[in-house]
Design a protein around this motif. Sequence first.
Motif, short mmCIF file in Angstrom:
data_model
loop_
_atom_site.label_atom_id
_atom_site.label_comp_id
_atom_site.label_asym_id
_atom_site.label_seq_id
_atom_site.Cartn_x
_atom_site.Cartn_y
_atom_site.Cartn_z
N UNK A 27 0.83 -1.19 0.00
CA UNK A 27 0.00 0.00 0.00
C UNK A 27 0.87 1.24 0.00
N UNK A 28 1.97 1.20 0.77
CA UNK A 28 2.83 2.37 0.86
C UNK A 28 3.75 2.53 -0.33
N UNK A 29 3.89 1.51 -1.12
CA UNK A 29 4.76 1.58 -2.27
C UNK A 29 4.00 2.19 -3.44
N UNK A 30 4.47 3.32 -3.91
CA UNK A 30 3.79 3.98 -5.02
C UNK A 30 4.39 3.59 -6.37
N UNK A 31 5.39 2.72 -6.34
CA UNK A 31 6.07 2.33 -7.56
C UNK A 31 5.90 0.83 -7.77
N UNK A 32 5.42 0.42 -8.94
CA UNK A 32 5.29 -1.02 -9.19
C UNK A 32 6.62 -1.75 -9.06
N UNK A 33 6.57 -3.01 -8.65
CA UNK A 33 7.79 -3.76 -8.38
C UNK A 33 8.65 -3.97 -9.61
N UNK A 87 15.03 0.28 -11.93
CA UNK A 87 15.11 1.62 -12.52
C UNK A 87 15.05 2.68 -11.43
N UNK A 88 14.16 2.50 -10.47
CA UNK A 88 14.04 3.45 -9.37
C UNK A 88 15.31 3.45 -8.53
N UNK A 89 15.83 2.28 -8.20
CA UNK A 89 17.06 2.21 -7.42
C UNK A 89 18.21 2.89 -8.15
N UNK A 131 17.78 6.53 -7.67
CA UNK A 131 18.10 6.94 -6.30
C UNK A 131 19.62 6.94 -6.07
N UNK A 132 20.29 5.91 -6.57
CA UNK A 132 21.75 5.85 -6.41
C UNK A 132 22.43 6.99 -7.17
N UNK A 133 21.92 7.36 -8.33
CA UNK A 133 22.47 8.47 -9.09
C UNK A 133 22.33 9.76 -8.29
N UNK A 134 21.14 9.99 -7.73
CA UNK A 134 20.91 11.20 -6.93
C UNK A 134 21.79 11.20 -5.68
N UNK A 135 22.03 10.02 -5.11
CA UNK A 135 22.82 9.92 -3.89
C UNK A 135 24.27 10.33 -4.10
N UNK A 136 24.75 10.30 -5.33
CA UNK A 136 26.14 10.68 -5.60
C UNK A 136 26.39 12.16 -5.31
N UNK A 137 25.34 13.00 -5.44
CA UNK A 137 25.52 14.44 -5.24
C UNK A 137 24.32 15.04 -4.51
N UNK A 138 24.09 14.62 -3.26
CA UNK A 138 22.97 15.22 -2.53
C UNK A 138 23.27 16.68 -2.19
N UNK A 139 22.23 17.50 -2.20
CA UNK A 139 22.47 18.93 -1.93
C UNK A 139 22.74 19.20 -0.45
N UNK A 140 22.26 18.32 0.44
CA UNK A 140 22.51 18.50 1.87
C UNK A 140 22.27 17.18 2.60
N UNK A 141 22.46 17.21 3.90
CA UNK A 141 22.30 15.99 4.70
C UNK A 141 20.85 15.50 4.72
N UNK A 175 18.74 7.75 1.27
CA UNK A 175 19.15 6.48 1.89
C UNK A 175 17.94 5.72 2.44
N UNK A 176 17.00 6.44 3.04
CA UNK A 176 15.79 5.78 3.52
C UNK A 176 14.95 5.23 2.36
N UNK A 177 14.89 5.97 1.28
CA UNK A 177 14.14 5.50 0.10
C UNK A 177 14.79 4.26 -0.49
N UNK A 178 16.11 4.25 -0.55
CA UNK A 178 16.84 3.07 -1.05
C UNK A 178 16.56 1.89 -0.13
N UNK A 179 16.66 2.13 1.17
CA UNK A 179 16.39 1.07 2.14
C UNK A 179 15.01 0.46 1.92
N UNK A 180 14.01 1.30 1.78
CA UNK A 180 12.63 0.82 1.61
C UNK A 180 12.47 0.00 0.33
N UNK A 181 13.24 0.31 -0.69
CA UNK A 181 13.15 -0.43 -1.95
C UNK A 181 13.73 -1.84 -1.84
N UNK A 182 14.51 -2.08 -0.83
CA UNK A 182 15.13 -3.39 -0.65
C UNK A 182 14.32 -4.31 0.27
#
Length: 186
Positions: A13-19, A24-26, A29-39, A46-53
């Motif tokens: 229910x909480x997942x808005x992205x089909x499995x 593709x989503x991961x 997320x990993x691409x964005x994680x290379x250059x985050x604008x702040x903490x 990192x939490x979004x990546x965690x939830x995808x696993x």
Amino acid sequence: MKILKYLALLCAVFSSVPSFSQTKLLDSLFTELKHPKDEKEKAVLLNAISAEYENEPEQMLRYARQAMEVSHKAGLKQYEADSWRNIGNANIILSKYTQALKSFTNSQSLYESLVKSDPKNNDHKDGLANVYGSIGIVCSEQNNYAKGLEYYFKALKLFRETGQEEIVAIVYNNIGDIYSTQKEYT
């Protein structure tokens, strides 16, 4: 193990992205994680990546712990609470209920302080409701039905307040499972 089935449904229910698009989503997320604008953004990613696993609980734990560390150091209570919740979810999947309960209790403490400081923030209430529901699952799996019901009813109250009717139905289902297990059919 019906309750675990409902946990999986709750996650769906909480997942808005089909499995089928997880990879593709991961990747995104990993691409964005290379250059985050702040903490904050780093913790969110990192939490979004965690939830995808959710199908790989060890990876889920790995990224949730990283998110927790970043969040804690930066004083980002909501994202630290999210991290503890992800750690708890991974431990439920691994059937490590004592560790899950400890993680959810940490998350609960943080969310309760957030709700207390900003009672109109539905994101905080939803986070706390999810934690209450997760504690209910752990207690049910440990055959502590009274405590499980206590937390399910806490979750139910908050999900109603925030208008999460689909999740209200899932919580009622879990409550019904406990009553059925106890042969309290009325």
